[in-house]
Design a protein around this motif. Structure first.
Motif, PDB file in Angstrom:
ATOM      1  N   LEU A  53       0.808  -1.221   0.000  1.00  0.00           N
ATOM      2  CA  LEU A  53       0.000   0.000   0.000  1.00  0.00           C
ATOM      3  C   LEU A  53       0.848   1.281   0.000  1.00  0.00           C
ATOM      4  O   LEU A  53       0.622   2.173  -0.824  1.00  0.00           O
ATOM      5  CB  LEU A  53      -0.957  -0.020   1.199  1.00  0.00           C
ATOM      6  CG  LEU A  53      -2.098   0.988   1.219  1.00  0.00           C
ATOM      7  CD1 LEU A  53      -2.957   0.862  -0.030  1.00  0.00           C
ATOM      8  CD2 LEU A  53      -2.965   0.763   2.458  1.00  0.00           C
ATOM      9  N   PRO A  54       1.845   1.387   0.876  1.00  0.00           N
ATOM     10  CA  PRO A  54       2.631   2.622   0.910  1.00  0.00           C
ATOM     11  C   PRO A  54       3.353   2.938  -0.395  1.00  0.00           C
ATOM     12  O   PRO A  54       3.708   4.087  -0.642  1.00  0.00           O
ATOM     13  CB  PRO A  54       3.663   2.371   2.013  1.00  0.00           C
ATOM     14  CG  PRO A  54       3.086   1.302   2.850  1.00  0.00           C
ATOM     15  CD  PRO A  54       2.262   0.451   1.948  1.00  0.00           C
ATOM     16  N   VAL A  55       3.607   1.899  -1.239  1.00  0.00           N
ATOM     17  CA  VAL A  55       4.336   2.184  -2.467  1.00  0.00           C
ATOM     18  C   VAL A  55       3.438   2.188  -3.696  1.00  0.00           C
ATOM     19  O   VAL A  55       3.917   2.214  -4.823  1.00  0.00           O
ATOM     20  CB  VAL A  55       5.517   1.198  -2.674  1.00  0.00           C
ATOM     21  CG1 VAL A  55       6.524   1.364  -1.555  1.00  0.00           C
ATOM     22  CG2 VAL A  55       5.041  -0.234  -2.762  1.00  0.00           C
TER      23      VAL A  55
ATOM     24  N   PRO B 108      -0.267   7.265  -5.703  1.00  0.00           N
ATOM     25  CA  PRO B 108      -1.241   8.007  -4.891  1.00  0.00           C
ATOM     26  C   PRO B 108      -2.666   7.955  -5.446  1.00  0.00           C
ATOM     27  O   PRO B 108      -3.623   7.831  -4.693  1.00  0.00           O
ATOM     28  CB  PRO B 108      -0.700   9.444  -4.921  1.00  0.00           C
ATOM     29  CG  PRO B 108       0.754   9.290  -5.154  1.00  0.00           C
ATOM     30  CD  PRO B 108       0.933   8.056  -5.980  1.00  0.00           C
ATOM     31  N   ALA B 109      -2.781   8.001  -6.781  1.00  0.00           N
ATOM     32  CA  ALA B 109      -4.117   7.985  -7.392  1.00  0.00           C
ATOM     33  C   ALA B 109      -4.861   6.679  -7.124  1.00  0.00           C
ATOM     34  O   ALA B 109      -6.085   6.631  -7.115  1.00  0.00           O
ATOM     35  CB  ALA B 109      -4.003   8.220  -8.892  1.00  0.00           C
ATOM     36  N   GLU B 110      -4.098   5.608  -6.901  1.00  0.00           N
ATOM     37  CA  GLU B 110      -4.724   4.300  -6.698  1.00  0.00           C
ATOM     38  C   GLU B 110      -4.963   3.961  -5.239  1.00  0.00           C
ATOM     39  O   GLU B 110      -5.633   2.981  -4.929  1.00  0.00           O
ATOM     40  CB  GLU B 110      -3.842   3.207  -7.298  1.00  0.00           C
ATOM     41  CG  GLU B 110      -3.788   3.219  -8.811  1.00  0.00           C
ATOM     42  CD  GLU B 110      -2.789   2.203  -9.361  1.00  0.00           C
ATOM     43  OE1 GLU B 110      -2.301   2.405 -10.486  1.00  0.00           O
ATOM     44  OE2 GLU B 110      -2.485   1.211  -8.646  1.00  0.00           O
ATOM     45  N   LYS B 111      -4.387   4.750  -4.341  1.00  0.00           N
ATOM     46  CA  LYS B 111      -4.404   4.375  -2.914  1.00  0.00           C
ATOM     47  C   LYS B 111      -5.793   4.162  -2.341  1.00  0.00           C
ATOM     48  O   LYS B 111      -6.035   3.160  -1.669  1.00  0.00           O
ATOM     49  CB  LYS B 111      -3.668   5.420  -2.073  1.00  0.00           C
ATOM     50  CG  LYS B 111      -2.224   5.107  -1.908  1.00  0.00           C
ATOM     51  CD  LYS B 111      -1.608   5.646  -0.621  1.00  0.00           C
ATOM     52  CE  LYS B 111      -0.187   5.125  -0.521  1.00  0.00           C
ATOM     53  NZ  LYS B 111       0.866   6.085  -0.544  1.00  0.00           N
ATOM     54  N   ASP B 112      -6.693   5.100  -2.600  1.00  0.00           N
ATOM     55  CA  ASP B 112      -8.025   4.970  -2.000  1.00  0.00           C
ATOM     56  C   ASP B 112      -8.721   3.692  -2.437  1.00  0.00           C
ATOM     57  O   ASP B 112      -9.314   2.987  -1.625  1.00  0.00           O
ATOM     58  CB  ASP B 112      -8.906   6.177  -2.367  1.00  0.00           C
ATOM     59  CG  ASP B 112      -8.561   7.375  -1.494  1.00  0.00           C
ATOM     60  OD1 ASP B 112      -8.900   8.514  -1.883  1.00  0.00           O
ATOM     61  OD2 ASP B 112      -7.959   7.168  -0.423  1.00  0.00           O
ATOM     62  N   ALA B 113      -8.633   3.397  -3.735  1.00  0.00           N
ATOM     63  CA  ALA B 113      -9.259   2.178  -4.262  1.00  0.00           C
ATOM     64  C   ALA B 113      -8.629   0.950  -3.618  1.00  0.00           C
ATOM     65  O   ALA B 113      -9.313  -0.025  -3.284  1.00  0.00           O
ATOM     66  CB  ALA B 113      -9.106   2.124  -5.772  1.00  0.00           C
TER      67      ALA B 113
END
Lengths: 247, 222
Positions: B109-111, B114-119
């Motif tokens: 998750l941390p890597v 950013p655009a995909e993090k929420d999903a």
């Protein structure tokens, strides 16, 4: 007589192929149920046979097993393909895990967009040539034995052969460029040293390993047309999987 | 006296953390060499210490082991945390592979972009509450025993509890509907060796932060 193991998966390699290889290498006959529709898959899930809702699924010895690595470890132990003690076992695990990583990259690439797929597969070939295959060649060179671990056929040998063949499908020349030959050609003084240690080069390179393991009767049988070995993933396979798993 | 195992990794959880948990739970003291710079990593590679040019690497019993799964299998078998026979082992392996799959999603998750993090977070939460935790809760419910397999502590309990802590860090409410898992978590956390590991100053590593992600990117070039 014990029932044959029953494999449940798509009609293709994916995460089940290494299991097919290991069963075949151990000379164990097995049956297969192929998942072709979403309905089949949902039924499997409703039946409660999929612990985490996923395939591969292998039913054998009264157990309902999922998770590829759990199944492979069980088979390796059952059919005495896991080394003779803990120290040999950890080596088999290390080597098998490494080759599985490589093969999973290939399996997953089939589901990427064409551009990404090409890029990923090129990366796999590069990793095979520069990292994985040289590591295995060194192991074989260092002990000069016929098999990777303990001078005895093991799961590690089966998987390395499987990986070699899979990478060769992407690049037929992948084994031709190995360091030992380079040493012999470019640094003759080191070649002499190597030759003094083991006169029979043909015993200690990956090319020879491939030939040798492929000739083992059970493996030879599996490599023949008409066996349960599956073909590389094609668009039909990718389509079926996407449809069933709703990817 | 045998040398303590030496762990080679960067100073963070990553793929080494389950190994730290398992060694700690088994009561095995270990040492760590942290890879702090790209040069540290290059040196390890050039030494020939890393079979596939990757870490984790653990020096133990005269061997330099790589591949976290292989390392964990070795430690578990050596310290009797792998069930009593191949069938128990198969069950344990099945459970821990599920744990590893969810752990992998959280680990990466941390890597992720950013655009995909929420999903990704939504997916992790969904898998946690609809796929993984129900499966384990069901296992505990089905036999009513204190441990996942064979009525005895095994690596399956350790790895699962490690995961439960990660899930809790992500969102404590995720554990709400899983009373047996909460009880397992409490029970395992109270084992003397685990308790020691979890205390401040123990070998357990803190959650990943932006700074350590950036540092790893530099060292491992990804």
């Amino acid at each position: 007589m014990a029932a044959k193991p029953k494999l449940c998966y798509f009609r293709g390699r994916g995460r089940m192929e290494s299991i097919r290889w290991l069963l075949a290498a151990a000379g164990v006959e097995f049956e297969e149920e192929f998942i072709e529709t979403r309905e089949q898959y949902e039924k499997l899930q409703k039946d409660g046979r999929l612990l985490f809702g996923q395939v591969p699924l292998v039913e054998m010895d009264g157990m309902v097993l999922t998770q590829t690595k759990a199944i492979l470890s069980y088979l390796a132990a059952k059919y005495d393909l896991y080394g003779k003690d803990l120290k040999e076992r950890v080596r088999v695990d290390m080597y098998a895990d490494g080759t599985l990583d490589l093969m999973m990259m290939i399996a997953l690439a089939a589901f990427k967009t064409p551009g990404e797929k090409e890029e990923n597969l090129a990366l796999v070939v590069k990793k095979a040539k520069t990292c994985y295959f040289p590591a295995f060649e060194k192991i074989l060179k260092d002990h000069g034995e016929d098999f990777l671990v303990g001078n005895k056929f093991s799961w590690a040998d089966v998987q390395l052969l499987e990986a070699i063949l899979m990478v060769e499908e992407l690049d037929a020349s992948v084994l031709s460029d190995f360091p030992l030959l380079k040493v012999v050609c470019e640094q003759p003084h080191k070649a002499q040293e190597a030759m003094n240690r083991d006169k029979d080069f043909s015993k200690i390179c990956l090319q020879a390993f491939k030939t040798r393991i492929s000739s083992i009767p059970t493996i030879k049988k599996f490599l023949q047309p008409g066996s349960q070995r599956k073909l590389p993933p094609d668009s039909h396979y990718v389509k079926t999987v996407r449809k069933v798993l709703q990817l | 006296m045998a040398a303590k195992p030496m762990l080679h990794y960067f100073n963070g959880r990553g793929r080494m953390e389950p190994i730290r948990w398992l060694l700690a739970a088994a009561g095995v003291e270990f040492e760590e060499t942290f890879i702090d710079t790209p040069e540290d990593f290059e040196k390890l590679k050039n030494d020939g210490s890393l079979m596939f040019q990757q870490v984790p690497m653990v020096e133990i019993d005269g061997m330099k082991l790589v591949q976290s799964r292989a390392i964990l299998n070795y430690i578990a078998a050596k310290h009797n945390l792998y069930g009593k026979d191949t069938k128990e082992r198969a069950l344990i392996d099945m459970y821990i592979e599920g744990v590893a799959d969810l752990n992998e999603m959280i680990l990466l998750l941390p890597v992720s972009p950013p655009a995909e993090k929420d999903a990704k977070i939504t997916l992790i939460k969904d898998r946690t509450t609809n796929r993984y935790l129900p499966a384990f809760e069901k296992v505990l419910k089905s036999h009513g025993e204190d441990y996942l397999v064979g009525n005895r502590l095994s690596r399956a309990d350790i790895h699962l509890v490690e995961l439960l802590y990660l899930v809790e860090e992500l969102d404590p409410s995720l554990l709400t509907n899983f009373p047996l898992l909460k009880a397992l978590k409490a029970r395992i956390s109270n084992l003397p060796t685990v308790k020691k590991f979890l205390q401040p100053g123990g070998a357990r590593k803190p959650p990943v932060d932006e700074k350590s992600v950036e540092k790893s990117r530099k060292i491992f070039k990804f």
